[in-house]
Structures are given as structure tokens and as C-alpha cells.
Design a protein around this motif. Sequence first.
Motif, PDB file in Angstrom:
ATOM      1  N   ALA A   1      93.789 -23.606 -62.655  1.00 46.84           N
ATOM      2  CA  ALA A   1      94.337 -24.181 -61.423  1.00 46.84           C
ATOM      3  C   ALA A   1      93.225 -24.788 -60.579  1.00 46.84           C
ATOM      4  O   ALA A   1      93.395 -25.867 -59.989  1.00 46.84           O
ATOM      5  N   ALA A   2      92.074 -24.113 -60.536  1.00 45.53           N
ATOM      6  CA  ALA A   2      90.948 -24.637 -59.757  1.00 45.53           C
ATOM      7  C   ALA A   2      90.512 -25.987 -60.310  1.00 45.53           C
ATOM      8  O   ALA A   2      90.292 -26.952 -59.571  1.00 45.53           O
ATOM      9  N   LEU A   3      90.417 -26.064 -61.639  1.00 45.64           N
ATOM     10  CA  LEU A   3      89.996 -27.314 -62.268  1.00 45.64           C
ATOM     11  C   LEU A   3      91.017 -28.412 -62.000  1.00 45.64           C
ATOM     12  O   LEU A   3      90.682 -29.562 -61.715  1.00 45.64           O
ATOM     13  N   LEU A   4      92.287 -28.029 -62.048  1.00 44.47           N
ATOM     14  CA  LEU A   4      93.342 -29.015 -61.838  1.00 44.47           C
ATOM     15  C   LEU A   4      93.319 -29.579 -60.423  1.00 44.47           C
ATOM     16  O   LEU A   4      93.479 -30.786 -60.204  1.00 44.47           O
TER      17      LEU A   4
ATOM     18  N   GLY B   1      93.490 -34.874 -65.518  1.00 41.74           N
ATOM     19  CA  GLY B   1      94.437 -34.056 -64.765  1.00 41.74           C
ATOM     20  C   GLY B   1      95.678 -33.722 -65.584  1.00 41.74           C
ATOM     21  O   GLY B   1      96.091 -32.558 -65.668  1.00 41.74           O
ATOM     22  N   VAL B   2      96.244 -34.746 -66.214  1.00 38.70           N
ATOM     23  CA  VAL B   2      97.482 -34.512 -66.971  1.00 38.70           C
ATOM     24  C   VAL B   2      97.211 -33.602 -68.166  1.00 38.70           C
ATOM     25  O   VAL B   2      97.981 -32.695 -68.476  1.00 38.70           O
ATOM     26  N   ARG B   3      96.071 -33.824 -68.810  1.00 38.23           N
ATOM     27  CA  ARG B   3      95.700 -32.993 -69.964  1.00 38.23           C
ATOM     28  C   ARG B   3      95.648 -31.520 -69.565  1.00 38.23           C
ATOM     29  O   ARG B   3      96.194 -30.636 -70.223  1.00 38.23           O
ATOM     30  N   ILE B   4      94.979 -31.290 -68.431  1.00 34.04           N
ATOM     31  CA  ILE B   4      94.816 -29.905 -67.988  1.00 34.04           C
ATOM     32  C   ILE B   4      96.146 -29.345 -67.500  1.00 34.04           C
ATOM     33  O   ILE B   4      96.450 -28.165 -67.719  1.00 34.04           O
ATOM     34  N   ALA B   5      96.942 -30.172 -66.866  1.00 30.99           N
ATOM     35  CA  ALA B   5      98.244 -29.722 -66.373  1.00 30.99           C
ATOM     36  C   ALA B   5      99.090 -29.226 -67.536  1.00 30.99           C
ATOM     37  O   ALA B   5      99.752 -28.186 -67.440  1.00 30.99           O
ATOM     38  N   ASP B   6      99.037 -29.963 -68.652  1.00 31.45           N
ATOM     39  CA  ASP B   6      99.823 -29.538 -69.818  1.00 31.45           C
ATOM     40  C   ASP B   6      99.375 -28.178 -70.308  1.00 31.45           C
ATOM     41  O   ASP B   6     100.185 -27.303 -70.626  1.00 31.45           O
ATOM     42  N   ARG B   7      98.061 -28.000 -70.365  1.00 35.94           N
ATOM     43  CA  ARG B   7      97.538 -26.712 -70.828  1.00 35.94           C
ATOM     44  C   ARG B   7      97.947 -25.590 -69.898  1.00 35.94           C
ATOM     45  O   ARG B   7      98.302 -24.496 -70.324  1.00 35.94           O
ATOM     46  N   LEU B   8      97.875 -25.857 -68.616  1.00 34.17           N
ATOM     47  CA  LEU B   8      98.197 -24.828 -67.623  1.00 34.17           C
ATOM     48  C   LEU B   8      99.669 -24.457 -67.706  1.00 34.17           C
ATOM     49  O   LEU B   8     100.029 -23.287 -67.642  1.00 34.17           O
ATOM     50  N   LEU B   9     100.499 -25.456 -67.914  1.00 38.44           N
ATOM     51  CA  LEU B   9     101.933 -25.215 -67.997  1.00 38.44           C
ATOM     52  C   LEU B   9     102.260 -24.318 -69.187  1.00 38.44           C
ATOM     53  O   LEU B   9     103.136 -23.460 -69.118  1.00 38.44           O
ATOM     54  N   SER B  10     101.523 -24.530 -70.283  1.00 37.99           N
ATOM     55  CA  SER B  10     101.804 -23.744 -71.482  1.00 37.99           C
ATOM     56  C   SER B  10     101.416 -22.281 -71.317  1.00 37.99           C
ATOM     57  O   SER B  10     101.778 -21.437 -72.115  1.00 37.99           O
ATOM     58  N   LEU B  11     100.672 -21.982 -70.255  1.00 40.46           N
ATOM     59  CA  LEU B  11     100.250 -20.598 -70.023  1.00 40.46           C
ATOM     60  C   LEU B  11     101.293 -19.776 -69.286  1.00 40.46           C
ATOM     61  O   LEU B  11     101.067 -18.604 -69.008  1.00 40.46           O
ATOM     62  N   ASN B  12     102.417 -20.404 -68.924  1.00 44.82           N
ATOM     63  CA  ASN B  12     103.438 -19.699 -68.136  1.00 44.82           C
ATOM     64  C   ASN B  12     102.879 -19.135 -66.843  1.00 44.82           C
ATOM     65  O   ASN B  12     102.787 -17.931 -66.667  1.00 44.82           O
TER      66      ASN B  12
END
Lengths: 252, 611
Positions: B411-414, B426-437
Motif C-alpha cells: 500500500a505504501a508503494l502504491l 501503479g496499475v501493476r502494483i494495484a493488481d498485486r495488492l488486490l490479489s492479496l485480499n
Amino acid sequence: MAQTLARSFTSSRHLTLSSLIPKRLFSSSTSSITRPPSPATLLFSRRPLLPISHAVRSVIPVSAPRYTAIRCRVNRSGNSYSPLNSGSNFNERPPTEMAPLFPGCDYEHWLIVMDKPGGEGATKQQMIDCYVQTLARVLGSEEEAKKKIYNVSCERYFGFGCEIDEETSNKLEGLPGVLFVLPDSYVDPEYKDYGGKPSKNFCFLYCYVLFSPQLCVEIWIFCVDLKYLVLKCDFIAFAPMSVGLRVVSCYC
Amino acid sequence: MLVSRYLHQLRLCAKSHVPSSPKTLHSQIIKLGLHGCDLLANTLVDTYGKCGLIHDAHNLFEEMPQRDHVSWASILTAYNQADLPAEALSVFPSMLSRDGLLPDHFVYATLVKSCAGLCAIRQGKQVHAQFVVSSYNRDDVVKSSLVDMYAKCGLPFAARAVFDSIMVKSSISWTSVISGYARSGLKSEAMELLLKTPFRNLYSWTALISGLVQSGFATDASHLFIEMRRDGIEIVDPLVVSTIVAACASVACLEFGKQVHGLAVALGYESSLFIGNALVDMYAKCSDLLSARTIFYALVWRDVVSWTSLIVGEAQHGKAMKALELYDQMVLSGVKPNEVTFVGLIYSCSHAGLVAKGRQLFESMSENYGITPSLQHFTCLLDLFSRSGHLEEAENLISTMPFEPDEPTWAALLSACKKHGNKQVGVRIADRLLSLNPQDPSTYILLSNVYASAGMWESVSTVRKLMTSLEVKKEPGYSCISMGKERQVFYAGETCDPDIKGEILHLLKELDKEMRRRGYVPDTSCVLVDMEEQEKEKQLFWHSERVAVAYGLLKGVPGTVIRIVKNLRVCGDCHDVLKHISSIVRRDIIVRDATRYHHFANGRCSCNDFW
């Protein structure tokens, strides 16, 4: 029957029968056998019997001491504002791998200490029943529990020794009446003995002593009550025509 | 005759703790040919141990041809006293294998103490098992040590079980079991025992209070401290005072902290290093850096904890140059930094944008001081790269670091990507973060904003759907404000005292009018729940930090600094509002939230709008 006994002897990891004989033959410790074998007969077997010692060494794997990782308890306050509160003991942490302190401590044998088993003023039989029932709660059945208990104590401390794995032992913690679940080690390291006396409930009527051609001694115990079967025993006194036995562990 | 003379002299040595004497006596003993005497050898081992000459004790012990229980008890005690419990445990197995001896009650007690010192619960249980089946299993001293061990290892119920089996309970065993309960946060059980114990003295109170502080019940601990004073207990040992100061630090209670400081001075403990360190830390955490510095410079003797407390304090208030300066002074004075020092230093670099310096410190940590970087260090370094716009490097770090990055890290990176407008990364990281629930609702707000700015409306609606299906925050937001003796807590969404409510509402409305005049626009994206714009604005109104500030303005002494502690991260809108309020009323507002300090003055915030 004889075959069953032979198989049970060879499959036990506690048998150190032959190694005991030369040393213990003239020992003067008292026998704990309740009923002396009568008549005690020395039978010379005609069949060539494999010396137990030989069978034991070839069948029973030598268990290496288990090195288990220590869970380090770090005082974490969890608050991002107190990294400084994370304990003054920054340098001293338990080493992550440490050998067991006592021989025979393999985390497969557990000493379960109980609180007033069987209730106040219980008899020995009631206490033992309580032990069996407690272990049965995690193993599923009382028969299973009886097989796994290798010693019991009702006087100096209230508890029993059982052969289970660590995961099962964790389930015993918190059961009513269970005070401590502790890893057991040899009480008598020379004889690789987990100690404890079987209760008087495990009694024997008579025994036969057999000498094999290689002069190793085997003891075949026949019990009146066929529910019980002796796994291991050793000599504690020897005299012609009679033999005293101390039963060190058994299962039923 | 000679033997008894030397025995006597050795015992005197042991009492006086003078290191040179046992060596002199040892050499005389060897020359006179008495070193074969077992009794002398045992006493010599014991004396070496008590005088702190652990290596001599060890060597002598190893060379003894015939060792008995007394020798073993002496050497194990010596290791414990020299703070080398691991050595004691590693040398113990040869008691059986080499000397064929089974432990006696002295040896059992010492072994248990070693296990307690290391928190080695597995070893401790092994010893306990052997103790139970041994002939010494009624010994109260060993049982008392077991109580202490279980208490230190966080097993209060086991400690109590052993405690109940002790025949004659000593003061030490009562203190240990109370401490055990307190450390695990079992307040009522600990209090119950304190009331029952026949040894209600400073030590049992200290055990209770420090245990509660360690388990996070700082406020309860403070109340108990006051009770203890009412009980008339004389404070002959400063440990309890330093514990209470630490409690004040963790809840940022400056007023009470100052009172305890006064008490420490009155009792004459001001010069104690522990108390000094605790005070520096407390003032820093309560945002009174001036006092923290004053106390620090007044310390006669400074250790790594003193330096680190001040460095971290400066870092958390955005004074990066000061923190780095202190670090240079620390190294010059010969004190070695530890892990916490580096967390503070890299944190300060990240908030000042000193990328090169931050990288250099991170490398020097492992190269020069042999400290393995922990997750906290990596997080600070990531923060450094993110804030200064080195996003590719940050993404690289997060994928290569030896720890599993958690939700706040991503979240900090995002949020950094959002700030720098880097949509791709941003979008790349957002996708990863979303997959973490993710669990934190503010993460969802961030995600939807990122997708919205990239024009990915489908993803936005996915995120919003997830957000609505998520349950309400488990932890309610609250803010506390302390003024003098009073301490008020305001919970988000709850209505406070009806008398004051009207006044607060009136004040907030007035401030709102003035703020809008100055160009303030409410940022309703901070509100999770789907409702009308107007409703959302009203929701924002009742955020706990605003209510707390309004209360402070109404009730506090005019002109003083308003100090607020919030348990969650300050939301974007409140941050804006507080900046405006600080310039309207011309007062400093200090808010400590879940991530850092915000020092609002003259319309600006010390965090430079990045938290």
C-alpha cells in the motif's frame, strides 16, 4: 502364541535383555513381582532360538536424537512507536538448534503429569483407569491408549509415560486433569530405561526362562490374564531353580 | 590444616569479588601440591565464578579428574551469573556421559534458571520431566525456579500449576507467578494473587506493574502505580519508576510522565541510566523534543539505548539532519549502533529524501556492524525510494527482499506511485495488492483512486463491490486528548457528552465556514459508505480528531499546544482541515497517529503531506 510373543519381543525398542544378564545376575535389588513364579523351571529349549540381542540389533533402528528448532519468544509490543520497547535482551536469544539435554529425549516419549487422577482418595486402579481414559480421548480408543502407555506412577507423582508423537502430545494439553505434558528421557540411561513401575495390576503368574545355545537368556512370560503382555523385563536376582523378575515396562 | 586455611581464604575472596585474589591463591595451591584436593578444587571453581572469572572457572572445571555434584553446581551457577546460560546447557550433558552423575536439586535449580534466562521452553520442559521422576521432586526451590521459568516463557497457567504444588511458598515464587500472569495480560488473576500474597512489597507490585506494561496495559499499570503509592510502599528500587515512564511513552501521556519525572528527581533516581533512557524516550514520544534533548545532554553516561531513543525521536519528528548528526557523534564516542538505531536513521532519510545517504546506511549496517536487515529496515528503505520517486528501484527491492511483503508495504508503494503519477507501475502494483485480499478499507480507497486515475473503470467497480462487502473496521477509530489532569477520548461516529456536544458543533461549523472561505473543499472520497454528498460531508464532520481538536480549543488553556493521539491513520480530509485550523486559530496542533507524528503549524504539516 509363541510366535506372537516372539514378534512382539523383536518389535519392541526397549528390549535390552541380553545386555542386562551378565551385570544384573548378582544384583541385590528387590523384586517387584507380585507373585513369585511357581514352579520356576528352567527349560532347555530344543529348538534353536535366535538370541534376542541379535534380533534386537538387526530389527530395531537406532533412533538418532532429534534436533528441534526452538521457538524464540521475542517481546514484541506490536506498536510502531515502540521499537525501543522490544526488550533489553537483544543479545541473548535461545539458539535455534539445540541438542536434547538428556539421553533418550526423542519427543516420541512423553511424561503426562496429572492432577488428582480419579478424584480425591482414588485407588490405584481408579488412577490408572483415569490415565487410560485421558489418553483415549486423543487416541480414540482405550485399547489404543493401553498399548501406548509404557509406565504409570501412583505414588511419587501422579502421571504416566506414553509413546506418542509431538502433535498428539499437544492435544493432551488443556484436557481436564492434565497438569503438564513433558518430553520424557531415560531415567536409567545405562539401560535405556524410561522408568516407572507398572502397577500391581499387571501381574504374572509364572514365567519360563530359556537358555539358548549361545547362552543368552530369553524370558517368556505367560499371564493368567491374557489381556496383559510383558514387553521387557530384566533379572534382578538369580538363584538356582528360581528367578526374580522386575518388570520394567509392559503394555496391555 | 593448610587445606582449611585456603578454603577459608577462598571463601573470603568469593565474598569480596576481587578478581586478582583467587588467581594468587590458585597459584599457591598448585605450588603446594594441593590441587588434587577435591574440596579445594570445588571451592576454587565457585570462587572464580563469583569473581567473574568465568574462563578460569571453565578451564579448571574441564581439567578436574574427579567431579562431583558440588563441582557441577558451582560451574553451572558460575555460567548463569556470567550471563552465559547457553554455555551451561551445552556443557551439562557431559555430567552424565563423562561423570556418570544424575542431577541433584541444586543442579536442577540451576538448569531451570539457565532455561529461564534463554526462554528455552523446550529444554525447560525436558528438565521438568526429569525432575518429576527424580527423587528430588518435592524440592520447593526447584519448583520456585520452574514457576519463574514458565512465567518468563509466557506460560502463566503452567507457572500457576507448579506454584500450587509448592509446600512453603517463598516471596520469590509469589512474585514470579504474579509476573507471569501480568506479562500475559491476565490482569484480574494477577491482582487476585497480589491481594492474597503475604509478601505484598515493592517487588510484587513491580512484577505486576512491569508485566502489565509489557503486555500493553499501560493505563492499568499507571492506575496500579498510583494504588501502590497509596499503599505506602517505599520505592527503594528505581525499576518500577522506569517502567511507568515507559508506559507513559507508549500512550504519549505527557502530563503524567512529567509527574513521574518529578517523582524520580525527588527520590534521587534522576542519575540512573535506565530512568534517564526511559525519560528521553518518553519526552520524544510525547513530542516534547526540547525536554528530550535536555535530559539526553545531561546524562553523564550514555549507552546505545540513550542515543537510539533520541535519534528515533528526532527522526519521527522529521529532523533528519539532527538525527544524522547525532549518529556521527554516537560513532565518534565509541558506542555501537544496533538494529533500532538504523531503523530510525533510514526512516529519517526517507522523510528528507536523502536517497544516497539512506542506501549507504543500509549497506553499512550489514558490512560494518554485522546486523542483518529486518523487515522494518526494508520497509523504511522502500519508503525512501517511493517518496523520492525511484519507483522502479522500489519495485525491484520489494520483489527481491528476503521477506514476504505484507499489505501495508504494498500500500505504501502504491500511494507513492499515485503521488508521482506513475500510472503503469501503479496499475501493476494495484493488481498485486488486490490479489492479496487486503483487509484495510483505506487500501480499497487507494486502489479505486489508482484505477480511476488510469481510467480502468471496470476495476474501479470491482474494488467498490469488494469494499461494500467488507465488514466495518474491527477497530473503531478514536482520538484522545490530554490536558492537565483530564484525558478525554472521542470515538468516531459516537456522540459525546451532550453538554459539550452543542458547543463543539457550533465551533466546528464556524471553523468550516472560515475554511471554505480560504478555499477548503471537503474530500469525500475518504468516506467508505455509499451515501449522498451532503451526508458524506456530515460524516466527515464527526471524525474523532476534529471533535478532539474542537474540545481542546474550547477547554484548553489558550495558546498552548494541542496534543492528540489517534489510533488509526489520519484521513486525507482531516489532515487538510487540521492544517487550516492551525492557521485560523494560530495554535500548534500535534497529532500522533498510527504511522507518525504530524506537527501542524501555520497551515503546514511537518510530514509534508506524505504519510
